[in-house]
Design a protein around this motif. Sequence first.
Motif, PDB file in Angstrom:
ATOM      1  N   UNK A  62       0.859  -1.189   0.000  1.00  0.00           N
ATOM      2  CA  UNK A  62       0.000   0.000   0.000  1.00  0.00           C
ATOM      3  C   UNK A  62       0.895   1.238   0.000  1.00  0.00           C
ATOM      4  N   UNK A  63       0.567   2.201  -0.824  1.00  0.00           N
ATOM      5  CA  UNK A  63       1.283   3.491  -0.906  1.00  0.00           C
ATOM      6  C   UNK A  63       2.694   3.363  -1.498  1.00  0.00           C
ATOM      7  N   UNK A  64       3.016   2.224  -2.107  1.00  0.00           N
ATOM      8  CA  UNK A  64       4.341   2.044  -2.705  1.00  0.00           C
ATOM      9  C   UNK A  64       4.597   3.146  -3.753  1.00  0.00           C
ATOM     10  N   UNK A  65       5.811   3.671  -3.714  1.00  0.00           N
ATOM     11  CA  UNK A  65       6.188   4.679  -4.718  1.00  0.00           C
ATOM     12  C   UNK A  65       5.749   6.087  -4.371  1.00  0.00           C
ATOM     13  N   UNK A  66       5.038   6.257  -3.238  1.00  0.00           N
ATOM     14  CA  UNK A  66       4.615   7.604  -2.832  1.00  0.00           C
ATOM     15  C   UNK A  66       5.722   8.240  -1.978  1.00  0.00           C
ATOM     16  N   UNK A  67       5.681   9.563  -1.821  1.00  0.00           N
ATOM     17  CA  UNK A  67       6.681  10.211  -0.935  1.00  0.00           C
ATOM     18  C   UNK A  67       6.602   9.654   0.483  1.00  0.00           C
ATOM     19  N   UNK A  68       5.406   9.283   0.915  1.00  0.00           N
ATOM     20  CA  UNK A  68       5.269   8.739   2.272  1.00  0.00           C
ATOM     21  C   UNK A  68       6.006   7.405   2.400  1.00  0.00           C
ATOM     22  N   UNK A  69       5.899   6.574   1.357  1.00  0.00           N
ATOM     23  CA  UNK A  69       6.588   5.271   1.384  1.00  0.00           C
ATOM     24  C   UNK A  69       8.094   5.487   1.486  1.00  0.00           C
ATOM     25  N   UNK A  70       8.584   6.462   0.731  1.00  0.00           N
ATOM     26  CA  UNK A  70      10.029   6.733   0.733  1.00  0.00           C
ATOM     27  C   UNK A  70      10.527   7.085   2.137  1.00  0.00           C
TER      28      UNK A  70
END
Length: 466
Positions: A62-70
Amino acid sequence: MTAQLQTSILPSEKPRKDIKLIESTYKSNTLSDYTEKIEHLYKNFKYSNNSNHYWNEPELSMLYGTPLYESASASQKLALNHVHWFGMYNVVAASETETIAYNQITSGVFSACGYETLARELALETHQERSHINAFHKIGYMTMKDLLGKEAFKAPLKGKLHQLTSQDVVQSPTSLRLLKSLFLKCENSSLASSQYNFLRFAAKKMLKQNQQYYSQYLKELDENNKFIPVSTTGLIGRGISPKSLQRFFAFNWGSSPFLASQYYSVRIMANMVLKNTEHGISKYFKSLAKKGEVIPDPTAVSHYHFLDESFHSTTSLVLARDLYKNFSPPTAYEKYIANLAIYMMQCGILSGISATAPDRYYADDYSLMYFVYRLLQSPVFEMSTQDALYWMEKCFCQEHEGFQMAAKYHQRLRLDMCRFYENLDYLWPVNREMRVMATGGSVDKAVQNNIKLFQDFSKLVTSENL
Ligand SMILES: [Fe+2]
Ligand SMILES: [Fe+2]
């Protein structure tokens, strides 16, 4: 299958490759033990025994590749991987609940045609789906309870949040938008059943030459004054809505051999959506096994489910692509209903890409926003309302790598679907070429949709202090 019934629906003698394939599928499926393996795994599942491992490749998080995931920590990334598994199989469980009903509805028609092995295969698939659903529910529930606490099961907000309609209706082509609006207006009133009864009456007239094939399952519902079961959370429930329209399609699928076989041109859509993700998890299972590494139970469940579902996909393929050629040629009405179902499914479940999961293809992310909001406030992230909305805006409304990944999954699925649907000679070009789906692969469109919806969402949660 009885010879007498075969000849009544088969105008000419043909090599029966389709029947042979159904028989060999039934035989292999009966001999397989994947369902038993799934049962053993879910009955012994404990989240704590599996919590330190990735259950599939990181891109399926979930949320992979988003700034939050980073910027997430290693343990948050692990949790997002498990949350994706839950989210995906939550939809699969709802869709397989639909499958159980439609297998029984159409099986009645095939039995009336004399296709007994096929009816037995569908009964076996139904039995397997029940075990699959139990596995997804149990593993999903235990995982979410341990990760997010009881808050995770709070029902999505009623009232205002529900009144904000997904863009699914708004963005559908004009003709479909009018049709859906007409039904939605009556959905919660007594008019809904009159509307359904009227449509059913019309369908009955149009299909009157097929009376002898009317599904036994539907007959029993009629005799007990029961409604055809419908859903709002499975893929058909999301694609063909509202409920009265879904019941109308179910009635048609249980009323003629051609339409019963063409329910499988819809079911195969769900088979392909699932395969587009699950094949990757199965490969992940094999790579862990090859390296002698620990295989988490949910990964193994996915792998054995993938193998069980390969039988189901073969059934869908043979029925949708080949079997209908053995029946009388479809009438204009039957072709229209079969096309409308595929068209609605394209609009409802394949017409977009998601900011938060690469394998989600709905028109927009609206129905996910509340879930992500709760996730960010859960013990996994412990964010305040303000921080949660700040990160959600970055994840849903700004372009990032996750959108590119989603576009890649969407494109791969569309090619698979085109390869299949080009075989169905009665389809409208918009269905044969999956044209509605093609318009849904745009990153820019997804971002623009989310910007509009997120404005409404953030205003609502701030004003309601949710
Ligand atoms: Fe299944
Ligand atoms: Fe299945």
